[in-house]
Design an enzyme around this catalytic site. Structure first.
Site, PDB file in Angstrom:
ATOM      1  N   HIS A  66     138.482  51.164  14.372  1.00 44.74           N
ATOM      2  CA  HIS A  66     138.492  51.595  15.773  1.00 44.74           C
ATOM      3  C   HIS A  66     137.254  52.438  16.026  1.00 44.74           C
ATOM      4  O   HIS A  66     136.815  53.182  15.159  1.00 44.74           O
ATOM      5  CB  HIS A  66     139.743  52.440  16.076  1.00 44.74           C
ATOM      6  CG  HIS A  66     140.018  52.548  17.531  1.00 44.74           C
ATOM      7  ND1 HIS A  66     139.406  53.477  18.328  1.00 44.74           N
ATOM      8  CD2 HIS A  66     140.815  51.812  18.336  1.00 44.74           C
ATOM      9  CE1 HIS A  66     139.826  53.323  19.575  1.00 44.74           C
ATOM     10  NE2 HIS A  66     140.676  52.316  19.610  1.00 44.74           N
TER      11      HIS A  66
ATOM     12  N   ASP B  16     146.448  46.914  17.880  1.00 45.31           N
ATOM     13  CA  ASP B  16     146.629  45.455  17.888  1.00 45.31           C
ATOM     14  C   ASP B  16     147.244  44.908  16.616  1.00 45.31           C
ATOM     15  O   ASP B  16     147.574  43.721  16.546  1.00 45.31           O
ATOM     16  CB  ASP B  16     145.271  44.777  18.123  1.00 45.31           C
ATOM     17  CG  ASP B  16     144.769  45.044  19.538  1.00 45.31           C
ATOM     18  OD1 ASP B  16     143.601  45.427  19.697  1.00 45.31           O
ATOM     19  OD2 ASP B  16     145.580  44.909  20.474  1.00 45.31           O
TER      20      ASP B  16
HETATM   21  C1  SDX Z   1     141.093  47.892  20.881  1.00 49.89           C
HETATM   22  O1  SDX Z   1     138.061  51.479  22.402  1.00 49.89           O
HETATM   23  C2  SDX Z   1     139.354  51.420  22.514  1.00 49.89           C
HETATM   24  O2  SDX Z   1     140.014  52.392  22.773  1.00 49.89           O
HETATM   25  C3  SDX Z   1     139.938  50.034  22.294  1.00 49.89           C
HETATM   26  C4  SDX Z   1     141.464  49.957  22.270  1.00 49.89           C
HETATM   27  C5  SDX Z   1     142.083  50.270  23.641  1.00 49.89           C
HETATM   28  O3  SDX Z   1     143.267  50.686  23.654  1.00 49.89           O
HETATM   29  O4  SDX Z   1     141.420  49.993  24.664  1.00 49.89           O
HETATM   30  O5  SDX Z   1     141.968  50.865  21.300  1.00 49.89           O
HETATM   31  C6  SDX Z   1     141.941  48.535  21.918  1.00 49.89           C
HETATM   32  O6  SDX Z   1     140.148  47.221  21.210  1.00 49.89           O
HETATM   33  C7  SDX Z   1     141.401  48.155  19.421  1.00 49.89           C
HETATM   34  C8  SDX Z   1     140.385  47.489  18.459  1.00 49.89           C
HETATM   35  C9  SDX Z   1     140.786  46.015  18.318  1.00 49.89           C
HETATM   36  N1  SDX Z   1     139.738  45.295  17.549  1.00 49.89           N
HETATM   37  C10 SDX Z   1     139.958  44.876  16.294  1.00 49.89           C
HETATM   38  O7  SDX Z   1     140.967  45.112  15.637  1.00 49.89           O
HETATM   39  C11 SDX Z   1     138.824  44.025  15.722  1.00 49.89           C
HETATM   40  C12 SDX Z   1     138.507  44.469  14.296  1.00 49.89           C
HETATM   41  N2  SDX Z   1     137.872  45.777  14.337  1.00 49.89           N
HETATM   42  C13 SDX Z   1     136.442  45.854  14.340  1.00 49.89           C
HETATM   43  O8  SDX Z   1     135.772  44.773  14.864  1.00 49.89           O
HETATM   44  C14 SDX Z   1     135.888  47.233  14.630  1.00 49.89           C
HETATM   45  O9  SDX Z   1     136.603  48.100  13.860  1.00 49.89           O
HETATM   46  C15 SDX Z   1     135.850  47.712  16.071  1.00 49.89           C
HETATM   47  C16 SDX Z   1     135.150  46.757  16.953  1.00 49.89           C
HETATM   48  C17 SDX Z   1     137.228  47.969  16.567  1.00 49.89           C
HETATM   49  C18 SDX Z   1     135.087  49.043  16.061  1.00 49.89           C
HETATM   50  O10 SDX Z   1     133.809  48.745  15.665  1.00 49.89           O
HETATM   51  P1  SDX Z   1     132.673  49.869  15.607  1.00 49.89           P
HETATM   52  O11 SDX Z   1     133.189  51.190  16.029  1.00 49.89           O
HETATM   53  O12 SDX Z   1     131.466  49.356  16.314  1.00 49.89           O
HETATM   54  O13 SDX Z   1     132.432  50.008  14.074  1.00 49.89           O
HETATM   55  P2  SDX Z   1     131.400  49.152  13.279  1.00 49.89           P
HETATM   56  O14 SDX Z   1     131.478  47.714  13.668  1.00 49.89           O
HETATM   57  O15 SDX Z   1     130.089  49.833  13.352  1.00 49.89           O
HETATM   58  O16 SDX Z   1     131.995  49.258  11.774  1.00 49.89           O
HETATM   59  C19 SDX Z   1     131.667  50.352  10.924  1.00 49.89           C
HETATM   60  C20 SDX Z   1     131.763  49.783   9.508  1.00 49.89           C
HETATM   61  C21 SDX Z   1     130.913  48.524   9.306  1.00 49.89           C
HETATM   62  O17 SDX Z   1     130.630  48.448   7.920  1.00 49.89           O
HETATM   63  P3  SDX Z   1     129.182  49.031   7.398  1.00 49.89           P
HETATM   64  O18 SDX Z   1     128.101  48.335   8.212  1.00 49.89           O
HETATM   65  O19 SDX Z   1     129.235  50.527   7.642  1.00 49.89           O
HETATM   66  O20 SDX Z   1     129.143  48.678   5.925  1.00 49.89           O
HETATM   67  O21 SDX Z   1     133.133  49.367   9.256  1.00 49.89           O
HETATM   68  C22 SDX Z   1     133.152  47.955   9.049  1.00 49.89           C
HETATM   69  C23 SDX Z   1     131.867  47.398   9.629  1.00 49.89           C
HETATM   70  O22 SDX Z   1     131.502  46.190   8.976  1.00 49.89           O
HETATM   71  N3  SDX Z   1     134.340  47.453   9.766  1.00 49.89           N
HETATM   72  C24 SDX Z   1     135.156  46.520   9.312  1.00 49.89           C
HETATM   73  C25 SDX Z   1     136.165  46.396  10.291  1.00 49.89           C
HETATM   74  N4  SDX Z   1     135.914  47.240  11.294  1.00 49.89           N
HETATM   75  C26 SDX Z   1     134.785  47.894  10.971  1.00 49.89           C
HETATM   76  N5  SDX Z   1     135.149  45.778   8.171  1.00 49.89           N
HETATM   77  C27 SDX Z   1     136.160  44.893   8.046  1.00 49.89           C
HETATM   78  N6  SDX Z   1     137.175  44.724   8.933  1.00 49.89           N
HETATM   79  C28 SDX Z   1     137.195  45.453  10.059  1.00 49.89           C
HETATM   80  N7  SDX Z   1     138.167  45.292  10.937  1.00 49.89           N
END
Ligand code: SDX
Length: 427
Positions: free
Chosen positions: A306, A363
């Site tokens: 998140h 989710d």
């Molecule tokens: C919602 O913003 C809100 O409030 C949203 C929400 C709402 O109520 O409106 O809460 C609803 O959208 C919840 C989120 C739903 N999405 C998912 O579950 C999709 C999976 N999650 C990711 O795609 C990710 O965690 C995000 C998009 C939610 C957040 O991404 P960020 O903040 O941009 O973080 P990032 O992509 O920069 O990740 C940081 C690190 C990375 O690794 P490094 O480059 O540091 O090595 O964490 C890793 C990412 O690769 N990472 C994951 C991951 N999420 C982040 N690795 C594997 N699986 C994941 N799910």
């Protein structure tokens, strides 16, 4: 503590005001930065940038705190009714009985949709994604009710909010029913708001509708938990579209489209598809954990991570408990739930996830409940949109009442410098 921040840019020092929120959050006001320095800030994804001051929702990602207008999500999910939470989000106070009764009766009086909307719906291919249909029909409603909202009139704004709170649930029910080949009908306006939504969705034309309290209570709780979440992607979309003085329905339609993305609200559908893939793969969660950590693999553990929560998403904790209760009450033994719990346990013990503070988000478990309620995967994000509707309305109202300027970010240009046009003969 000085209420100023000092910024040194090359040989120039600039003082910037500090903004302190009611929960002691600190922000640097850079609204005069470019005028005083010809310098801008850069923050892709706005990970460190506030777009506004808001009094609607407070969340603390480190502590896993979420409050709507000061009320904890735990209390609201346990004790409140979705329509009173909608009133709270929009107007800032829990309604008294008179206000709540009036809101429901005003909604019921507005709960008819021009039959021509059905003709638009019927022309979508059956395979069309429900979020695309919902966004389109929300926009189409403008054609049938083109009057702009007078944002200087609370009565006019109230009427517009009643109108959209009345019509979106009907569109959701019609999108769901058309997908199942069922007649498009209305509900029963002697029922409560959520009871009526479930009746509109699930009533069958050839049998008497018997209300299922487990279903109603689960939907009520899920709608509350999705009610608002401060400046998330889709809410920020509603605010920026509304800042151009586009109408309420147009702004909400844009918010629905933003929510559709699988990194945002579309994740709940992606989670179920992932869990079903793991189940079909013999429940091999370790394989999917490895994929999630493999940088060469685009796969992510959907429902995990998140932008703000670096602790448990409080909504995920509540939904996880509710999932157990709903499946138990409905006598459903769904192996998907056990796979989800196993995946959560593994991830919470895995250094990659621990280092990145990746926890289950809203989710991760919600789709398990929707599935138990016989809502198809592709309808999960529509249910998210239905819950988020009052939050979107509240932010649109706050932004317009605060007379916020049109949203127009700056950029740093990295393209070609000036060059002259050359005729095609010489290219
Ligand atoms: C919602 O913003 C809100 O409030 C949203 C929400 C709402 O109520 O409106 O809460 C609803 O959208 C919840 C989120 C739903 N999405 C998912 O579950 C999709 C999976 N999650 C990711 O795609 C990710 O965690 C995000 C998009 C939610 C957040 O991404 P960020 O903040 O941009 O973080 P990032 O992509 O920069 O990740 C940081 C690190 C990375 O690794 P490094 O480059 O540091 O090595 O964490 C890793 C990412 O690769 N990472 C994951 C991951 N999420 C982040 N690795 C594997 N699986 C994941 N799910």
């Amino acid at each position: 503590m000085s209420d100023k921040a000092k910024l040194k840019i090359k040989d120039k020092e600039i003082e910037l005001d500090l903004i302190v929120g009611s929960e002691n959050e600190l922000g640097i006001d850079i609204s005069a930065l470019r005028a005083n320095s010809n310098v801008i800030t850069l923050d892709p994804g706005y990970k460190n940038t506030g777009s506004c001051q808001s009094s609607i929702t407070f969340l603390d990602g480190e502590k896993g705190i979420l409050r709507y207008r000061g009320y904890s999500i735990e209390e609201l999910a346990e004790k409140a009714d979705f329509l009173e939470v909608a009133f709270l989000l929009i107007y800032g106070e829990l309604p008294n009985k008179k206000q709540l009764d009036k809101l429901l009766s005003d909604i019921n009086e507005n709960s008819l949709i021009d039959e021509d909307i059905k003709k638009i719906l019927e022309n979508f291919p059956k395979s069309a994604h429900p979020m695309g249909i919902l966004s389109s029909l929300t926009s189409a409603l403008i054609a049938f009710d083109p009057l702009a909202v007078d944002v200087n009139s609370e009565d006019d704004m109230y009427d517009a909010f009643v109108n959209i709170l009345a019509k979106i649930p009907i569109l959701v029910a019609w999108v769901y029913r058309r997908r199942r080949g069922l007649p498009l009908d209305y509900g029963d306006y002697s029922l409560g708001y959520v009871e009526n939504i479930t009746k509109m969705m699930f009533q069958l034309p050839n049998s008497e509708y018997v209300q299922n309290d487990t279903l109603v209570n689960a939907i009520n709780k899920l709608l509350i938990l999705h009610g608002d979440h401060e400046q998330n992607c889709s809410t920020s979309t509603v605010r920026i579209v509304g800042s151009s003085h586009a109408g309420l329905f147009a702004s909400i339609s844009a918010g629905i489209s933003a929510l559709w993305g699988r990194l945002h609200g579309g994740a709940n559908q992606a989670v179920l598809e992932m869990l079903e893939a793991i189940e079909n793969d013999g429940g091999d969660t370790k394989k999917y954990m490895a994929k999630a950590k493999d940088k060469s693999d685009p796969f992510r553990l959907m429902g995990f991570g998140h932008r703000v929560y670096k602790n448990f998403d409080p909504r995920a904790k509540i939904i996880k408990v509710a999932a157990d209760k709903v499946l138990d009450e409905l006598g459903i033994d769904d192996p998907i739930l056990e796979i989800a719990k196993g995946l959560e346990k593994e991830a919470l013990e895995d250094q990659y996830f621990v280092d990145r503070k990746l926890y289950p988000n809203v989710d991760f478990y919600s789709g398990i409940i929707y599935k138990a309620l016989k809502i198809p995967n592709e309808m999960f994000t529509v249910m998210f949109a239905l819950g988020r509707l009052p939050g979107w309305i509240a932010h649109w109202r706050e932004m317009r009442k605060n007379k916020e300027p049109i949203g127009r970010p700056r950029q740093i240009y990295t393209g070609e410098n000036l060059r002259n046009f050359t005729n095609i003969e010489s290219r």
